[in-house]
Design a protein around this motif. Structure first.
Motif, PDB file in Angstrom:
ATOM      1  N   ARG A 133       7.263  16.525  20.099  1.00  0.00           N
ATOM      2  CA  ARG A 133       6.646  16.588  21.418  1.00  0.00           C
ATOM      3  C   ARG A 133       7.379  15.741  22.457  1.00  0.00           C
ATOM      4  O   ARG A 133       8.057  14.774  22.140  1.00  0.00           O
ATOM      5  CB  ARG A 133       5.198  16.125  21.316  1.00  0.00           C
ATOM      6  CG  ARG A 133       5.046  14.677  20.921  1.00  0.00           C
ATOM      7  CD  ARG A 133       3.641  14.349  20.457  1.00  0.00           C
ATOM      8  NE  ARG A 133       3.416  14.773  19.079  1.00  0.00           N
ATOM      9  CZ  ARG A 133       2.259  14.678  18.437  1.00  0.00           C
ATOM     10  NH1 ARG A 133       1.219  14.170  19.049  1.00  0.00           N
ATOM     11  NH2 ARG A 133       2.141  15.067  17.198  1.00  0.00           N
TER      12      ARG A 133
ATOM     13  N   GLN B 297       1.296  14.262  26.392  1.00  0.00           N
ATOM     14  CA  GLN B 297       2.208  14.817  25.395  1.00  0.00           C
ATOM     15  C   GLN B 297       2.221  16.339  25.437  1.00  0.00           C
ATOM     16  O   GLN B 297       1.182  16.981  25.332  1.00  0.00           O
ATOM     17  CB  GLN B 297       1.801  14.347  24.002  1.00  0.00           C
ATOM     18  CG  GLN B 297       1.719  12.823  23.881  1.00  0.00           C
ATOM     19  CD  GLN B 297       1.092  12.375  22.593  1.00  0.00           C
ATOM     20  OE1 GLN B 297       1.580  12.707  21.520  1.00  0.00           O
ATOM     21  NE2 GLN B 297       0.008  11.623  22.678  1.00  0.00           N
TER      22      GLN B 297
ATOM     23  N   ILE C 248       3.566  19.396  23.368  1.00  0.00           N
ATOM     24  CA  ILE C 248       4.069  19.674  22.023  1.00  0.00           C
ATOM     25  C   ILE C 248       4.952  20.916  22.061  1.00  0.00           C
ATOM     26  O   ILE C 248       4.512  22.000  22.460  1.00  0.00           O
ATOM     27  CB  ILE C 248       2.908  19.854  21.038  1.00  0.00           C
ATOM     28  CG1 ILE C 248       2.021  18.600  21.052  1.00  0.00           C
ATOM     29  CG2 ILE C 248       3.419  20.112  19.634  1.00  0.00           C
ATOM     30  CD1 ILE C 248       0.686  18.788  20.394  1.00  0.00           C
TER      31      ILE C 248
END
Length: 619
Positions: A29, A62, A64
């Motif tokens: 990520r 984040q 991914i």
């Protein structure tokens, strides 16, 4: 850029460049530090083709991506114009055997320098051919101008070497080049009667050499680190370069210059004794037979410094360059043998392509694409290359220029040495033909026969066979099993990265759940990837958000590319300290290419110990 449009969309949906304070990457990520998270369009990002999921928590924002995230990240930071986070990009410093470290340094240093060396060597070969045939006179201005390329490359070789090895040895490339240029200058190179601080200096020829400058740049790197430590920062910009040059030059002239020349002379003396005692044919034969193994081990360039030393001292190389050419042609011959033997059209295309590549002097596609898989071509090359090398050694074939491959054959007639050229051509033909015959006789490798046998099965039989196959995964650590859905990380709990399970560890040892190749070891040591022979891709993620620890409390003993056996120790982790720092220690094991298989089934038990089966991949 491969991912330019993808990254442009990420930048737009995350609030634009101005909203990005920093971006680093984990195993799967992109981890953004945003100035204002409210500007990020999370739902649109989740729907973006190529994004698996988006996780926003108190650690980071984040996105991914998957296991190719490093490639995406490299292009992203280039587009943003920001530097990667040093904590995420720090290389792992491993203790190496000093001899291996020296060999690695030589090999890595020679790799970028080979390009101008090959150019000058090939040019020398063609100039020799043109001179022999009368197309260009050796006394003509055209010949002299073109030949100046060859002479300049080798005369200024220390400068090329200095530039190549400086960063690896923690020295400034520009100061290293300045030192090398000083050594080959007319006031120092091969000048008698020099002295410094009242100490008489030996007369040394630094042009064409490589060992003295490598030693000098190594010292420069050590001195650079020392000065950065003790010189006040406000003086370093002005004072450090001056101190480095003023200290390095006399040390090189007094110590490293003589040592480097002695080492070079010692190498020449060793092979001269070998030649006079046994004959150099032994070394030529062995190198021509074994070069593919050296390439596979990453030591393919180790012969270059030795060949350079021979050419500098003797005017020719009696061993390595001729052997390398014979070996390359033997590799091409072996692949031609399999091309003639193969019946499958795809196999013919593969063998034909890598055979032509090896014929042109590029053997890596054959070695990594065919040799490692089928193994028997190694035997064919050992036979063909060995016999061709034996003949070249017995005939005392000399290589007058730093060049190898078919294009360099004209250089073997340098100095009007036509018999040398004839013997080299015979050696090459013998190696090529013998390897081709040996490969043809050895036949199609067993792996291919098995593949053909499987292809002969009808579709129903193949389906039945597939349902009976499975790959069991043993536990990576002793502890309590946690369903993937209960993992406190959305990327894993949703199954976005593949099916698997979590283990709350009761031991500090992380072991391999399957046999295979280590496909990835993240610099912060918290994640390890393994790929099995069947193609199963296993991701072992140690702890949640432990990337922030930057490798602290992790002692990983494997590297990318290593082969591991099931149960082999991969890493030792201080889970107690990890928990003390407030991190979840759960070890997560997932099959990242889950969609390639019928199913991934976790074991139905509460606790696991070493060697217990914890996952089963249904092929």
């Amino acid at each position: 850029m491969k991912y330019q449009s993808f990254n442009e969309e990420i930048i737009r949906l995350i609030g634009g460049k101005d909203n990005i304070q920093a971006v680093v990457h984990c195993m799967t990520r992109l981890r953004f530090t945003l100035k204002d998270r409210s500007k990020a369009k999370t739902e649109e990002l989740k729907a973006l083709d190529g994004v698996i999921d988006v996780v926003s928590n108190n650690v980071a924002y984040q996105v991914i991506i998957g296991t190719h995230v490093s490639e995406v990240h490299a292009e992203l930071i280039s587009m943003l114009g920001i530097a990667p986070n040093s904590n995420e990009e720090t290389e792992v410093n491993e203790k190496k055997n000093p001899l291996k470290a020296a060999m690695d340094l030589l090999s890595e240093t020679m790799t970028p320098v080979i390009e101008p060396i090959i150019a000058s060597g090939l040019l020398a070969g063609f100039l020799s051919l043109f001179s022999i045939t009368g197309l260009i006179s050796a006394d003509s201005p055209t010949y002299q101008l073109l030949d100046s390329i060859r002479s300049a490359v080798f005369f200024f070789l220390p400068i090329l070497i200095a530039m190549s090895c400086a960063k690896r040895l923690k020295a400034s490339p520009y100061l290293a080049v300045a030192l090398a240029a000083t050594l080959v200058s007319s006031s120092i190179n091969d000048v008698a009667g020099l002295s410094i601080f009242g100490i008489q200096l030996p007369q040394m020829v630094y042009a064409n050499s490589f060992i003295p400058i490598i030693l000098a740049v190594w010292f420069m790197g050590q001195l650079t680190v020392l000065l950065k430590k003790y010189v006040p920062k406000f003086l370093q910009y002005f004072l450090n370069p001056l101190l480095i040059m003023v200290i390095c030059l006399p040390v090189t002239l007094l110590i490293f210059g003589p040592i480097g020349i002695w080492i070079g002379d010692g190498i020449g003396w060793f092979f001269e004794v070998l030649h006079n005692t046994f004959g150099s044919w032994i070394v030529v034969m062995l190198y021509a037979a074994l070069q593919p193994f050296l390439i596979m081990l990453g030591a393919g360039n180790f012969m270059m410094p030795l060949a350079l030393n021979f050419v500098n001292k003797m005017g020719y190389d009696p061993i390595f360059l001729a052997a390398a050419t014979i070996s390359d042609l033997a590799v091409s011959g072996a692949m031609l043998g399999y091309f003639l033997r193969a019946k499958d059209s795809k196999q013919k295309q593969l063998f034909g392509t890598v055979s032509f590549s090896a014929l042109m002097g590029v053997t890596e596609p054959a070695i990594y694409g065919v040799f490692i898989k089928y193994r028997r071509p190694f035997v064919a090359v050992m036979i063909g290359g060995g016999i061709g090398g034996l003949f070249a050694g017995l005939m005392n074939v000399k290589t007058y220029s730093i060049v190898w491959g078919l294009m360099g054959l004209p250089s073997y007639a340098d100095n009007q040495d036509f018999s040398n050229l004839v013997f080299m051509i015979i050696s090459v033909v013998v190696g090529f033909v013998t390897a081709a015959i040996a490969a043809y006789i050895l036949g199609i490798p067993q792996e291919e026969k098995e593949g053909q046998k499987k292809e002969s099965l009808n579709e129903n039989d193949q389906a039945k066979l597939a349902t009976l196959k499975k790959v069991p995964l043993a536990s990576v650590v002793e502890g309590k099993i946690v369903p993937l859905s209960e993992i406190k990380d959305q990327a894993f709990s949703t199954g976005a990265l593949g099916k698997g399970l979590g283990i709350i560890p009761s031991d500090n040892r992380i072991v391999a759940p399957v046999s295979g190749e280590v496909s990835a070891v993240f610099p912060t040591k918290h994640a390890i990837g393994i790929k099995t022979e069947q193609g199963v891709e296993v991701l072992i993620h140690i702890g949640i958000d432990t990337v922030e620890l930057d490798g602290k409390y992790f002692d990983t003993i494997v590297s990318q590319g290593d082969s591991v056996k099931q149960g082999q120790l991969l890493s030792t982790v201080d889970f107690a300290e990890i928990q003390t720092k407030g991190y979840d220690p759960t070890v997560i094991v997932v099959i990242t290419n889950t969609m390639d298989y019928l199913d991934v089934v976790p074991v139905a038990r509460e606790n696991v110990v070493a060697d217990d089966e914890c996952l089963t991949v249904i092929l």
